[in-house]
Motif scaffolding. Structure first.
Motif, PDB file in Angstrom:
ATOM      1  N   VAL A  94       1.034  -1.052   0.086  1.00 29.39           N
ATOM      2  CA  VAL A  94       0.034   0.008   0.209  1.00 29.39           C
ATOM      3  C   VAL A  94       1.118   1.086   0.076  1.00 29.39           C
ATOM      4  O   VAL A  94       1.722   1.391   0.956  1.00 29.39           O
ATOM      5  CB  VAL A  94      -0.886   0.072   1.233  1.00 29.39           C
ATOM      6  CG1 VAL A  94      -1.755   1.215   1.192  1.00 29.39           C
ATOM      7  CG2 VAL A  94      -1.688  -1.141   1.099  1.00 29.39           C
ATOM      8  N   SER A  95       0.538   2.138  -0.884  1.00 25.63           N
ATOM      9  CA  SER A  95       1.220   3.430  -0.782  1.00 25.63           C
ATOM     10  C   SER A  95       0.384   4.415  -1.338  1.00 25.63           C
ATOM     11  O   SER A  95      -0.592   4.468  -2.125  1.00 25.63           O
ATOM     12  CB  SER A  95       2.433   3.359  -2.380  1.00 25.63           C
ATOM     13  OG  SER A  95       3.024   4.579  -2.337  1.00 25.63           O
ATOM     14  N   VAL A  96       0.228   5.627  -0.262  1.00 22.82           N
ATOM     15  CA  VAL A  96      -0.757   6.514  -0.320  1.00 22.82           C
ATOM     16  C   VAL A  96      -0.080   7.959  -0.219  1.00 22.82           C
ATOM     17  O   VAL A  96       0.866   8.021   0.308  1.00 22.82           O
ATOM     18  CB  VAL A  96      -1.738   6.282   0.553  1.00 22.82           C
ATOM     19  CG1 VAL A  96      -2.548   5.119   0.495  1.00 22.82           C
ATOM     20  CG2 VAL A  96      -1.209   6.662   2.200  1.00 22.82           C
ATOM     21  N   ALA A  97      -1.007   9.036  -0.710  1.00 22.57           N
ATOM     22  CA  ALA A  97      -0.407  10.307  -0.609  1.00 22.57           C
ATOM     23  C   ALA A  97      -0.588  10.777   1.047  1.00 22.57           C
ATOM     24  O   ALA A  97      -1.591  10.363   1.799  1.00 22.57           O
ATOM     25  CB  ALA A  97      -1.116  11.254  -1.510  1.00 22.57           C
ATOM     26  N   ALA A  98       0.017  11.628   1.414  1.00 20.01           N
ATOM     27  CA  ALA A  98       0.004  12.101   2.956  1.00 20.01           C
ATOM     28  C   ALA A  98      -1.224  12.593   3.129  1.00 20.01           C
ATOM     29  O   ALA A  98      -1.627  12.761   4.415  1.00 20.01           O
ATOM     30  CB  ALA A  98       1.252  13.058   3.161  1.00 20.01           C
ATOM     31  N   ASP A  99      -2.160  13.145   2.205  1.00 16.53           N
ATOM     32  CA  ASP A  99      -3.314  13.835   2.389  1.00 16.53           C
ATOM     33  C   ASP A  99      -4.639  12.773   2.508  1.00 16.53           C
ATOM     34  O   ASP A  99      -5.844  12.996   2.585  1.00 16.53           O
ATOM     35  CB  ASP A  99      -3.655  14.985   1.544  1.00 16.53           C
ATOM     36  CG  ASP A  99      -3.914  14.405  -0.089  1.00 16.53           C
ATOM     37  OD1 ASP A  99      -3.438  13.457  -0.309  1.00 16.53           O
ATOM     38  OD2 ASP A  99      -4.004  15.527  -0.661  1.00 16.53           O
ATOM     39  N   THR A 100      -4.179  11.472   2.232  1.00 18.37           N
ATOM     40  CA  THR A 100      -5.302  10.465   2.193  1.00 18.37           C
ATOM     41  C   THR A 100      -5.941  10.170   3.611  1.00 18.37           C
ATOM     42  O   THR A 100      -5.025  10.162   4.789  1.00 18.37           O
ATOM     43  CB  THR A 100      -4.853   9.111   1.673  1.00 18.37           C
ATOM     44  OG1 THR A 100      -4.202   9.446   0.427  1.00 18.37           O
ATOM     45  CG2 THR A 100      -6.023   8.048   1.477  1.00 18.37           C
ATOM     46  N   PRO A 101      -7.115  10.106   3.788  1.00 18.09           N
ATOM     47  CA  PRO A 101      -7.673  10.147   4.964  1.00 18.09           C
ATOM     48  C   PRO A 101      -7.396   8.700   5.756  1.00 18.09           C
ATOM     49  O   PRO A 101      -7.420   7.734   4.865  1.00 18.09           O
ATOM     50  CB  PRO A 101      -9.526  10.179   4.968  1.00 18.09           C
ATOM     51  CG  PRO A 101      -9.434  10.869   3.661  1.00 18.09           C
ATOM     52  CD  PRO A 101      -8.381  10.468   2.632  1.00 18.09           C
ATOM     53  N   VAL A 102      -7.338   8.613   6.899  1.00 17.51           N
ATOM     54  CA  VAL A 102      -6.749   7.328   7.749  1.00 17.51           C
ATOM     55  C   VAL A 102      -7.702   6.364   7.208  1.00 17.51           C
ATOM     56  O   VAL A 102      -7.482   5.144   6.860  1.00 17.51           O
ATOM     57  CB  VAL A 102      -6.865   7.698   9.057  1.00 17.51           C
ATOM     58  CG1 VAL A 102      -6.486   6.305   9.898  1.00 17.51           C
ATOM     59  CG2 VAL A 102      -5.514   8.588   9.394  1.00 17.51           C
ATOM     60  N   ARG A 103      -9.019   6.534   7.325  1.00 16.32           N
ATOM     61  CA  ARG A 103     -10.014   5.283   7.072  1.00 16.32           C
ATOM     62  C   ARG A 103      -9.668   4.729   5.661  1.00 16.32           C
ATOM     63  O   ARG A 103      -9.519   3.432   5.568  1.00 16.32           O
ATOM     64  CB  ARG A 103     -11.304   5.988   7.137  1.00 16.32           C
ATOM     65  CG  ARG A 103     -12.402   4.552   6.883  1.00 16.32           C
ATOM     66  CD  ARG A 103     -13.920   4.880   7.291  1.00 16.32           C
ATOM     67  NE  ARG A 103     -14.009   5.750   8.485  1.00 16.32           N
ATOM     68  CZ  ARG A 103     -14.317   5.139   9.778  1.00 16.32           C
ATOM     69  NH1 ARG A 103     -14.010   4.062   9.776  1.00 16.32           N
ATOM     70  NH2 ARG A 103     -14.350   6.184  10.819  1.00 16.32           N
ATOM     71  N   GLU A 104      -9.477   5.620   4.683  1.00 13.97           N
ATOM     72  CA  GLU A 104      -9.376   5.233   3.487  1.00 13.97           C
ATOM     73  C   GLU A 104      -7.917   4.270   3.351  1.00 13.97           C
ATOM     74  O   GLU A 104      -7.831   3.259   2.627  1.00 13.97           O
ATOM     75  CB  GLU A 104      -9.273   6.025   2.418  1.00 13.97           C
ATOM     76  CG  GLU A 104      -8.912   5.732   0.834  1.00 13.97           C
ATOM     77  CD  GLU A 104      -9.763   4.558   0.387  1.00 13.97           C
ATOM     78  OE1 GLU A 104      -9.157   3.899  -0.519  1.00 13.97           O
ATOM     79  OE2 GLU A 104     -10.954   4.537   0.749  1.00 13.97           O
ATOM     80  N   VAL A 105      -6.840   4.692   4.006  1.00 16.76           N
ATOM     81  CA  VAL A 105      -5.632   4.092   4.191  1.00 16.76           C
ATOM     82  C   VAL A 105      -5.883   2.548   4.869  1.00 16.76           C
ATOM     83  O   VAL A 105      -5.077   1.543   4.110  1.00 16.76           O
ATOM     84  CB  VAL A 105      -4.599   4.737   4.905  1.00 16.76           C
ATOM     85  CG1 VAL A 105      -2.949   4.085   5.208  1.00 16.76           C
ATOM     86  CG2 VAL A 105      -4.069   6.213   4.222  1.00 16.76           C
ATOM     87  N   VAL A 106      -6.539   2.634   5.866  1.00 18.14           N
ATOM     88  CA  VAL A 106      -6.819   1.335   6.444  1.00 18.14           C
ATOM     89  C   VAL A 106      -7.686   0.612   5.652  1.00 18.14           C
ATOM     90  O   VAL A 106      -7.528  -1.060   5.710  1.00 18.14           O
ATOM     91  CB  VAL A 106      -7.592   1.759   7.832  1.00 18.14           C
ATOM     92  CG1 VAL A 106      -7.873   0.354   8.523  1.00 18.14           C
ATOM     93  CG2 VAL A 106      -6.464   2.311   8.874  1.00 18.14           C
ATOM     94  N   ARG A 107      -8.653   0.947   4.889  1.00 16.48           N
ATOM     95  CA  ARG A 107      -9.517  -0.062   3.932  1.00 16.48           C
ATOM     96  C   ARG A 107      -8.341  -0.655   2.993  1.00 16.48           C
ATOM     97  O   ARG A 107      -8.420  -1.830   2.469  1.00 16.48           O
ATOM     98  CB  ARG A 107     -10.448   0.757   3.256  1.00 16.48           C
ATOM     99  CG  ARG A 107     -11.656   1.084   4.014  1.00 16.48           C
ATOM    100  CD  ARG A 107     -12.830   1.977   3.251  1.00 16.48           C
ATOM    101  NE  ARG A 107     -13.915   2.288   4.223  1.00 16.48           N
ATOM    102  CZ  ARG A 107     -14.510   3.376   4.061  1.00 16.48           C
ATOM    103  NH1 ARG A 107     -14.039   4.360   3.110  1.00 16.48           N
ATOM    104  NH2 ARG A 107     -15.398   3.481   5.085  1.00 16.48           N
ATOM    105  N   GLN A 108      -7.412   0.250   2.276  1.00 14.60           N
ATOM    106  CA  GLN A 108      -6.700  -0.487   1.276  1.00 14.60           C
ATOM    107  C   GLN A 108      -5.700  -1.349   2.331  1.00 14.60           C
ATOM    108  O   GLN A 108      -5.282  -2.451   1.536  1.00 14.60           O
ATOM    109  CB  GLN A 108      -5.685   0.635   0.741  1.00 14.60           C
ATOM    110  CG  GLN A 108      -6.419   1.687   0.068  1.00 14.60           C
ATOM    111  CD  GLN A 108      -5.610   2.757  -0.628  1.00 14.60           C
ATOM    112  OE1 GLN A 108      -4.480   2.467  -1.010  1.00 14.60           O
ATOM    113  NE2 GLN A 108      -6.141   3.647  -0.941  1.00 14.60           N
TER     114      GLN A 108
END
Length: 144
Positions: free
Chosen positions: A16-30
């Motif tokens: 999983v690689s995300v941008a710093a402005d991605t909401p935490v919930r979306e990151v955890v979903r990924q």
């Protein structure tokens, strides 16, 4: 097996690689969708941090933050210790031990993420060795 290069451990598995402005919930979903315990946080494709299950539990949930509005960049570990994929896996284990971490991001020469090695990878190596030892002992028992 700790002398194997990290690129053999990663073997093109997704991360999983995300941008710093991605909401935490979306990151955890990924992270959940890929069954990963960490996400690499990037800005313009360059690694700037790492967000782990522990960050979610202690930095967001226990702190009472809203996972839908909190950007991952606000609760990530900034500038994590990293390795390149040509290093031996044993080096990653040493860094985990020395720094008290369970994840080491793997990056290229430009700090672009290539994957993550985890403490679980070390356990898998031990499990393989344990299985081989059981087979060897069974073969000796048959011979005797």
């Amino acid at each position: 097996m700790p002398s194997r290069p990290i690129h053999q451990i990663l073997s093109d598995r997704p991360f999983v690689s995300v941008a710093a402005d991605t909401p935490v919930r979306e990151v955890v979903r990924q992270m959940n969708a890929l069954q990963r315990s960490a996400a690499l946080v990037t800005e313009h494709g360059v690694l700037t941090g790492i967000f782990t299950e522990r960050d979610a539990a202690f930095g967001v949930l226990a702190a009472g933050l809203d996972a839908d509005t909190t950007p991952v960049g606000a609760v990530m570990t900034q500038n994590p210790v990293t390795l390149t994929e040509d290093r031996p896996f044993g080096h990653a284990l040493h860094l985990m031990y020395e720094n008290g971490v369970r994840h080491v991001p793997i990056v290229d020469a430009n700090r672009r993420p290539l994957g993550v090695v985890t403490a679980r990878d070390a356990l898998q190596l031990d499990a393989i060795a344990f299985g081989a030892e059981l087979v060897r002992r069974e073969e000796i028992t048959v011979i005797l």
